[in-house]
Design a protein around this motif. Structure first.
Motif, PDB file in Angstrom:
ATOM      1  N   PHE A   1       0.815  -1.209   0.000  1.00  0.00           N
ATOM      2  CA  PHE A   1       0.000   0.000   0.000  1.00  0.00           C
ATOM      3  C   PHE A   1       0.853   1.265   0.000  1.00  0.00           C
ATOM      4  N   VAL A   2       1.842   1.328   0.894  1.00  0.00           N
ATOM      5  CA  VAL A   2       2.678   2.524   1.007  1.00  0.00           C
ATOM      6  C   VAL A   2       3.509   2.715  -0.261  1.00  0.00           C
ATOM      7  N   GLY A   3       4.101   1.632  -0.758  1.00  0.00           N
ATOM      8  CA  GLY A   3       4.885   1.743  -1.980  1.00  0.00           C
ATOM      9  C   GLY A   3       4.047   2.212  -3.152  1.00  0.00           C
ATOM     10  N   TYR A   4       2.862   1.658  -3.280  1.00  0.00           N
ATOM     11  CA  TYR A   4       1.934   2.048  -4.351  1.00  0.00           C
ATOM     12  C   TYR A   4       1.581   3.526  -4.252  1.00  0.00           C
ATOM     13  N   ALA A   5       1.212   3.972  -3.047  1.00  0.00           N
ATOM     14  CA  ALA A   5       0.786   5.351  -2.851  1.00  0.00           C
ATOM     15  C   ALA A   5       1.912   6.333  -3.158  1.00  0.00           C
TER      16      ALA A   5
END
Length: 231
Positions: free
Chosen positions: A20-24
């Motif tokens: 999630f964090v990497g995607y965002a």
């Protein structure tokens, strides 16, 4: 000159969080590396120049606190702690050992991005926020710092969730965005399985866009996949 291509190292042993964090962060234009333990994080930090570190506290082996202490002997780049431990003592310890900010789980993507931008703005200069806070499409301009939506027809009164949803669509104007991606952007990692809520909020968003004098057709339904914001 500071810009959105800052390099960030994310350290967390929960795959759902790192995904999630990497995607965002990558959607914002950042260069992101991800590791799941403190030892690998230290190795990466010694070999690369990172502009910011995002650290979980409860890591296997070297925990986030100790990792932060060791990073501080090598770099002054800001550290953002992510943790399910949200007591005041945990936050104080994190800040006293060299952390710059503390974000409790669960969290939403807009809050994450706002914290990252604030830290980069302080460490790299004020121009960073100015270069990355405004989104314009379909005659509407969103200011992410002020959380305003306006244009020639006037202001659009949006809830925080509606604002985040519209921002996710406008950043991808002309492209189809899946319900799952909209959940990641507007709700956060903890809501990834509840895609039906997107449809309800899209309807409300269209109503508000129309009531403010804009074309509700700016948000198009792409059957079987998701939604698209017209350029």
């Amino acid at each position: 000159m500071p810009d959105a291509s800052a390099r960030i190292l994310v350290v967390d042993d929960e795959p759902s969080i790192t995904e999630f964090v990497g995607y965002a962060l990558r959607k914002e234009g950042f260069s992101v590396d991800v590791v799941d333990n403190g030892e690998d994080a230290l190795s990466r930090a010694m070999k690369n120049d990172y502009d910011l570190f995002v650290l979980d506290i409860m890591l296997p082996g070297i925990d986030g606190y100790e990792l932060c202490r060791r990073l501080r002997t090598h770099t002054s780049s800001p550290v953002l702690f992510l943790s399910a431990r949200d007591s005041e003592l945990d936050k104080v310890v994190g800040l006293e050992i060299g952390g710059d900010d503390y974000l409790s789980k669960p969290f939403g993507v807009r809050e994450l991005i706002a914290r990252v931008r604030a830290l980069l703005r302080r460490s790299q200069g004020e121009d960073f926020a100015k270069n990355s806070s405004a989104i314009t499409a379909g005659g509407i301009t969103l200011n992410e710092d002020a959380h305003t939506a306006t244009g020639d027809a006037g202001d659009i009164d949006l809830t925080p969730r509606e604002f985040e949803l519209l921002a996710a669509l406008m950043k991808n104007a002309g492209k189809v965005v899946s319900r799952e991606d909209l959940l990641r952007d507007a709700w956060g990692w903890e809501y990834l399985t509840e895609t039906k809520t997107v449809d309800t909020h899209i309807k409300r968003l269209r109503d508000k866009i129309s009531s403010a004098g804009y074309d509700s057709g700016l948000v198009e339904t792409v059957r079987g996949y998701g939604y698209r914001f017209k350029k």
